[in-house]
Write a protein that holds these residues in place. Structure first.
Motif, PDB file in Angstrom:
ATOM      1  N   MET A   1      25.830  44.079  87.922  1.00 21.51           N
ATOM      2  CA  MET A   1      27.206  44.228  88.544  1.00 21.51           C
ATOM      3  C   MET A   1      27.022  44.317  90.117  1.00 21.51           C
ATOM      4  O   MET A   1      26.276  45.039  90.351  1.00 21.51           O
ATOM      5  N   SER A   2      27.722  43.642  90.983  1.00 21.30           N
ATOM      6  CA  SER A   2      27.856  43.928  92.281  1.00 21.30           C
ATOM      7  C   SER A   2      29.264  44.021  92.676  1.00 21.30           C
ATOM      8  O   SER A   2      30.076  43.492  91.936  1.00 21.30           O
ATOM      9  N   GLY A   3      29.237  45.041  93.599  1.00 21.46           N
ATOM     10  CA  GLY A   3      30.756  45.044  94.273  1.00 21.46           C
ATOM     11  C   GLY A   3      30.931  46.115  95.367  1.00 21.46           C
ATOM     12  O   GLY A   3      29.964  46.523  95.902  1.00 21.46           O
ATOM     13  N   VAL A   4      32.081  45.905  95.810  1.00 20.68           N
ATOM     14  CA  VAL A   4      32.655  46.778  97.078  1.00 20.68           C
ATOM     15  C   VAL A   4      33.933  47.209  97.076  1.00 20.68           C
ATOM     16  O   VAL A   4      34.690  46.437  96.593  1.00 20.68           O
ATOM     17  N   ILE A   5      34.313  48.368  97.354  1.00 20.98           N
ATOM     18  CA  ILE A   5      35.573  48.898  97.638  1.00 20.98           C
ATOM     19  C   ILE A   5      35.648  49.354  99.042  1.00 20.98           C
ATOM     20  O   ILE A   5      34.900  50.145  99.657  1.00 20.98           O
ATOM     21  N   PRO A  17      28.264  40.430  84.851  1.00 19.23           N
ATOM     22  CA  PRO A  17      27.921  39.174  84.189  1.00 19.23           C
ATOM     23  C   PRO A  17      28.802  39.006  83.047  1.00 19.23           C
ATOM     24  O   PRO A  17      29.513  39.795  82.461  1.00 19.23           O
ATOM     25  N   ALA A  18      28.687  37.756  82.396  1.00 16.94           N
ATOM     26  CA  ALA A  18      29.396  37.439  81.306  1.00 16.94           C
ATOM     27  C   ALA A  18      28.803  37.848  79.979  1.00 16.94           C
ATOM     28  O   ALA A  18      28.324  37.168  79.247  1.00 16.94           O
ATOM     29  N   VAL A  19      28.807  39.180  80.009  1.00 19.38           N
ATOM     30  CA  VAL A  19      28.713  40.027  78.812  1.00 19.38           C
ATOM     31  C   VAL A  19      29.754  40.849  78.390  1.00 19.38           C
ATOM     32  O   VAL A  19      30.659  41.372  78.969  1.00 19.38           O
ATOM     33  N   PRO A  20      29.865  41.225  76.972  1.00 17.79           N
ATOM     34  CA  PRO A  20      30.944  42.275  76.352  1.00 17.79           C
ATOM     35  C   PRO A  20      31.131  43.277  77.137  1.00 17.79           C
ATOM     36  O   PRO A  20      32.557  43.749  77.370  1.00 17.79           O
ATOM     37  N   ASP A  21      30.328  43.975  77.819  1.00 18.44           N
ATOM     38  CA  ASP A  21      30.618  45.128  78.636  1.00 18.44           C
ATOM     39  C   ASP A  21      31.437  44.973  79.862  1.00 18.44           C
ATOM     40  O   ASP A  21      31.729  45.978  80.167  1.00 18.44           O
ATOM     41  N   VAL A  23      34.271  43.839  80.229  1.00 21.79           N
ATOM     42  CA  VAL A  23      35.652  44.278  80.042  1.00 21.79           C
ATOM     43  C   VAL A  23      35.826  45.637  80.347  1.00 21.79           C
ATOM     44  O   VAL A  23      36.516  45.933  81.256  1.00 21.79           O
ATOM     45  N   ARG A  24      34.795  46.582  79.637  1.00 20.84           N
ATOM     46  CA  ARG A  24      34.994  47.892  79.836  1.00 20.84           C
ATOM     47  C   ARG A  24      34.664  48.375  81.308  1.00 20.84           C
ATOM     48  O   ARG A  24      35.299  49.101  81.976  1.00 20.84           O
ATOM     49  N   THR A  25      33.384  47.467  82.035  1.00 18.61           N
ATOM     50  CA  THR A  25      33.145  48.143  83.194  1.00 18.61           C
ATOM     51  C   THR A  25      34.345  47.461  84.373  1.00 18.61           C
ATOM     52  O   THR A  25      34.611  48.256  85.367  1.00 18.61           O
ATOM     53  N   ALA A  26      34.775  46.359  84.011  1.00 19.15           N
ATOM     54  CA  ALA A  26      35.680  45.999  84.937  1.00 19.15           C
ATOM     55  C   ALA A  26      37.116  47.054  84.922  1.00 19.15           C
ATOM     56  O   ALA A  26      37.604  47.323  85.883  1.00 19.15           O
ATOM     57  N   ARG A  27      37.468  47.369  83.712  1.00 18.82           N
ATOM     58  CA  ARG A  27      38.743  48.393  83.735  1.00 18.82           C
ATOM     59  C   ARG A  27      38.310  49.562  84.398  1.00 18.82           C
ATOM     60  O   ARG A  27      39.137  50.243  85.274  1.00 18.82           O
ATOM     61  N   ALA A  28      37.023  50.025  84.201  1.00 20.14           N
ATOM     62  CA  ALA A  28      36.796  51.286  84.768  1.00 20.14           C
ATOM     63  C   ALA A  28      36.588  51.195  86.590  1.00 20.14           C
ATOM     64  O   ALA A  28      36.980  51.939  87.215  1.00 20.14           O
ATOM     65  N   GLN A  29      36.068  50.064  86.968  1.00 21.52           N
ATOM     66  CA  GLN A  29      35.996  49.866  88.247  1.00 21.52           C
ATOM     67  C   GLN A  29      37.331  49.496  88.888  1.00 21.52           C
ATOM     68  O   GLN A  29      37.604  50.262  90.172  1.00 21.52           O
ATOM     69  N   VAL A  30      38.273  49.090  88.247  1.00 21.30           N
ATOM     70  CA  VAL A  30      39.538  48.633  88.596  1.00 21.30           C
ATOM     71  C   VAL A  30      40.332  50.074  88.820  1.00 21.30           C
ATOM     72  O   VAL A  30      40.763  50.381  89.643  1.00 21.30           O
ATOM     73  N   ARG A  31      40.192  50.960  87.892  1.00 25.91           N
ATOM     74  CA  ARG A  31      40.783  52.301  87.773  1.00 25.91           C
ATOM     75  C   ARG A  31      40.366  53.154  88.964  1.00 25.91           C
ATOM     76  O   ARG A  31      41.024  53.959  89.636  1.00 25.91           O
ATOM     77  N   SER A  51      41.549  43.554  81.821  1.00 26.54           N
ATOM     78  CA  SER A  51      40.989  43.569  80.578  1.00 26.54           C
ATOM     79  C   SER A  51      41.259  42.206  79.766  1.00 26.54           C
ATOM     80  O   SER A  51      40.384  41.504  79.364  1.00 26.54           O
ATOM     81  N   GLU A  52      42.381  41.866  79.771  1.00 25.30           N
ATOM     82  CA  GLU A  52      42.964  40.484  79.110  1.00 25.30           C
ATOM     83  C   GLU A  52      42.345  39.315  79.868  1.00 25.30           C
ATOM     84  O   GLU A  52      42.041  38.508  79.049  1.00 25.30           O
ATOM     85  N   LEU A  53      42.574  39.326  81.094  1.00 26.54           N
ATOM     86  CA  LEU A  53      41.725  37.992  81.639  1.00 26.54           C
ATOM     87  C   LEU A  53      40.503  38.237  81.906  1.00 26.54           C
ATOM     88  O   LEU A  53      39.867  36.933  81.781  1.00 26.54           O
ATOM     89  N   VAL A  54      39.725  39.194  81.917  1.00 23.03           N
ATOM     90  CA  VAL A  54      38.205  39.208  81.665  1.00 23.03           C
ATOM     91  C   VAL A  54      37.821  38.686  80.240  1.00 23.03           C
ATOM     92  O   VAL A  54      36.867  37.960  80.265  1.00 23.03           O
TER      93      VAL A  54
END
Length: 136
Positions: A1-5, A17-21, A23-31, A51-54
């Motif tokens: 995962m790469s990102g910037v805030i 990456p397109a892996v099941p984790d 969803v969880r990682t996206a949720r945590a980053q957004v929060r 979560s739904e869209l990912v």
């Protein structure tokens, strides 16, 4: 995962990456981004919709999944724009889920929970976006 805030500019983005984790990682980053911006009031709803869209992107596309948040506080009330991108060019299709269906409600949930939403095609796939009105 790469990102910037960008806490001062109101922009955050990640590529998962397109892996099941994802969803969880996206949720945590957004929060985390929303907490940094003092937007805890929309954190639960935003994380749920991301979560739904990912999840949809994981099910229907292959390749990286992008998530971007843009805070637009200039015009009261402010708007939070959320975008989820994937490499599949086909737009998502909303469907009516039957009571016994286990899935098929994600886009209905997005549509019923936000100010506006839509999709747009891009050079490398599509983006599903939604806007939330920020608490005043």
């Amino acid at each position: 995962m790469s990102g910037v805030i960008d806490s001062e500019g109101g922009r955050a983005e990640w590529v998962f990456p397109a892996v099941p984790d994802a969803v969880r990682t996206a949720r945590a980053q957004v929060r985390g981004a929303l907490r940094a911006w003092g937007l805890d009031g929309v954190s639960d709803l935003t994380a749920l919709l991301v979560s739904e869209l990912v999840t949809n992107a994981l099910r229907h596309a292959t390749g990286p999944i992008g998530v971007r948040l843009l805070r637009r506080p200039a015009a009261p009330p402010g708007i939070l724009l959320v975008e989820v991108s994937d490499p599949l060019p086909d737009p998502p299709r909303a469907r009516v889920a039957r009571p016994e269906d286990e899935d098929g409600r994600g886009l209905q949930l997005v549509a019923s929970s936000v100010h506006r939403w839509g999709t747009r095609a891009g050079e490398a796939g599509k983006t599903v976006w939604f806007e939330l009105v920020l608490p005043g």
